[in-house]
Design a protein around this motif. Structure first.
Motif, PDB file in Angstrom:
ATOM      1  N   LYS A  13       0.817  -1.209   0.000  1.00  0.00           N
ATOM      2  CA  LYS A  13       0.000   0.000   0.000  1.00  0.00           C
ATOM      3  C   LYS A  13       0.852   1.261   0.000  1.00  0.00           C
ATOM      4  O   LYS A  13       0.334   2.370   0.070  1.00  0.00           O
ATOM      5  N   TYR A  15       3.151   2.181   2.294  1.00  0.00           N
ATOM      6  CA  TYR A  15       3.564   2.719   3.590  1.00  0.00           C
ATOM      7  C   TYR A  15       5.024   2.378   3.828  1.00  0.00           C
ATOM      8  O   TYR A  15       5.514   1.331   3.409  1.00  0.00           O
ATOM      9  N   ARG A  58      -1.607   6.734  15.737  1.00  0.00           N
ATOM     10  CA  ARG A  58      -1.701   6.917  14.292  1.00  0.00           C
ATOM     11  C   ARG A  58      -1.478   5.598  13.566  1.00  0.00           C
ATOM     12  O   ARG A  58      -2.195   5.265  12.632  1.00  0.00           O
ATOM     13  N   SER A  61      -4.450   3.341  13.938  1.00  0.00           N
ATOM     14  CA  SER A  61      -5.503   3.792  13.044  1.00  0.00           C
ATOM     15  C   SER A  61      -5.234   3.334  11.607  1.00  0.00           C
ATOM     16  O   SER A  61      -6.134   2.851  10.905  1.00  0.00           O
ATOM     17  N   THR A  62      -3.985   3.445  11.175  1.00  0.00           N
ATOM     18  CA  THR A  62      -3.601   2.955   9.848  1.00  0.00           C
ATOM     19  C   THR A  62      -3.877   1.462   9.723  1.00  0.00           C
ATOM     20  O   THR A  62      -4.479   1.011   8.746  1.00  0.00           O
ATOM     21  N   VAL A  64      -5.889  -0.430  11.404  1.00  0.00           N
ATOM     22  CA  VAL A  64      -7.326  -0.730  11.408  1.00  0.00           C
ATOM     23  C   VAL A  64      -7.922  -0.438  10.032  1.00  0.00           C
ATOM     24  O   VAL A  64      -8.672  -1.244   9.485  1.00  0.00           O
ATOM     25  N   ASN A  65      -7.536   0.694   9.459  1.00  0.00           N
ATOM     26  CA  ASN A  65      -8.063   1.051   8.140  1.00  0.00           C
ATOM     27  C   ASN A  65      -7.677   0.032   7.073  1.00  0.00           C
ATOM     28  O   ASN A  65      -8.431  -0.204   6.132  1.00  0.00           O
ATOM     29  N   LEU A  66      -6.499  -0.562   7.216  1.00  0.00           N
ATOM     30  CA  LEU A  66      -6.048  -1.549   6.238  1.00  0.00           C
ATOM     31  C   LEU A  66      -6.590  -2.944   6.531  1.00  0.00           C
ATOM     32  O   LEU A  66      -6.350  -3.881   5.777  1.00  0.00           O
ATOM     33  N   GLY A  67      -7.294  -3.083   7.647  1.00  0.00           N
ATOM     34  CA  GLY A  67      -7.826  -4.402   7.992  1.00  0.00           C
ATOM     35  C   GLY A  67      -6.806  -5.311   8.649  1.00  0.00           C
ATOM     36  O   GLY A  67      -7.041  -6.508   8.809  1.00  0.00           O
ATOM     37  N   GLU A  70      -8.215  -5.708  14.098  1.00  0.00           N
ATOM     38  CA  GLU A  70      -9.636  -5.591  14.404  1.00  0.00           C
ATOM     39  C   GLU A  70      -9.776  -4.685  15.617  1.00  0.00           C
ATOM     40  O   GLU A  70      -8.962  -4.730  16.535  1.00  0.00           O
ATOM     41  N   GLU A  71     -10.820  -3.887  15.631  1.00  0.00           N
ATOM     42  CA  GLU A  71     -10.997  -2.901  16.688  1.00  0.00           C
ATOM     43  C   GLU A  71     -12.297  -3.152  17.427  1.00  0.00           C
ATOM     44  O   GLU A  71     -13.296  -3.534  16.831  1.00  0.00           O
ATOM     45  N   SER A  83      -6.016  -9.124  13.035  1.00  0.00           N
ATOM     46  CA  SER A  83      -7.203  -9.721  12.440  1.00  0.00           C
ATOM     47  C   SER A  83      -7.100 -11.242  12.477  1.00  0.00           C
ATOM     48  O   SER A  83      -6.068 -11.809  12.170  1.00  0.00           O
TER      49      SER A  83
END
Lengths: 137, 137
Positions: A13, A15, A58, A61-62, A64-67, A70-71, A83
């Motif tokens: 991605k 990063y 941060r 959060s990254t 979690v957004n990428l899967g 799990e939150e 996950s």
DNA sequence: TATTAAATAGGAATTATTACGATTATGCAA
DNA sequence: TTGCATAATCGTAATAATTCCTATTTAATA
């Protein structure tokens, strides 16, 4: 998901690789249970004594957004775990003492009566809380 | 539950009657949806300009302990509503915009496979989130 | 009406989280 | 390999929800 997959996904991605990100993911991969941001910070303090809140939150959060993570949220704080490998949608039985989980493939939404025609459903949460064997002793 | 029942319960349990408690319960009885502590405070500011955080939070806690209010937590804050008249155990579809709810008598625990013999189960949470008709317009 | 314990005000303290400017480090290209 | 552009991080301040604490006020009742 495992550590290698998570790191690969980050790379794919676009990063950047950093030691802190690897260690965060390593911790999550090793523990495979729900941890708070503070839990993760504490475990990193040894290798990174000057770690910033910002970095941890941060990156979480990254992830979690990428899967990758799990939150969920209970006891007034956010909790995160790598996950599950469990394929597809699932829920958890969660030890509120140590964060350990058992996956439950059964989802109550499949048998929910459709009483909500006036609602646009955006999500749901089903979690069973308790204490695991180890924490009970 | 309604306002009268709530006030009676407080009296029966030996709690003192105060205008602030009545107004808090009145607000919850009138709205019958999930409100945050801040929501309740804002609605009381007119009649009680010098209302203290402590008063609101302590009274909410009392009401929850007595079963007068139902409590949940999402979007990072506690939410409260007057206990439903729905008899017995139930769950909610909740509008995350305005707090409005629809009760769901169906409970996923009744059909949960007993995968948790190693867990002492202490509770569970099943909530469906969405936006209601009014909030969608 | 006087007494007493509960309730409240006012504000400080706590805790989780987010924000932000300055600095540092990564990925990439010359 | 070096330099550059940008992402990542630090250090710390700001927010936001909630709890805590002490002095004061008030409701219940003797």
């Amino acid at each position: 998901m495992n550590l290698e997959q998570a790191l690969q996904l980050l790379k794919d991605k676009g990063y950047k690789y950093t030691g802190k990100r690897e260690e965060m993911l390593k911790i999550c991969a090793d523990e495979r249970r729900y941890l708070s941001a503070r839990d993760i910070m504490e475990r990193m303090r040894g290798n990174y004594p000057s770690l910033s809140f910002d970095t941890v939150y941060r990156n979480i959060s990254t992830f979690v957004n990428l899967g990758i993570l799990e939150e969920t949220e209970f006891d007034g704080e956010g909790k995160f775990r790598l996950s599950c490998s469990t394929t597809g949608h699932h829920h958890h039985i969660i030890c509120t003492s140590c964060g350990k989980t058992i996956s439950v493939p059964h989802c109550p939404m499949t048998v929910m009566p459709n009483v909500a025609e006036d609602f646009v459903v955006t999500g749901h949460k089903f979690e069973v809380y308790g204490t695991c064997k180890a924490c009970n002793e």
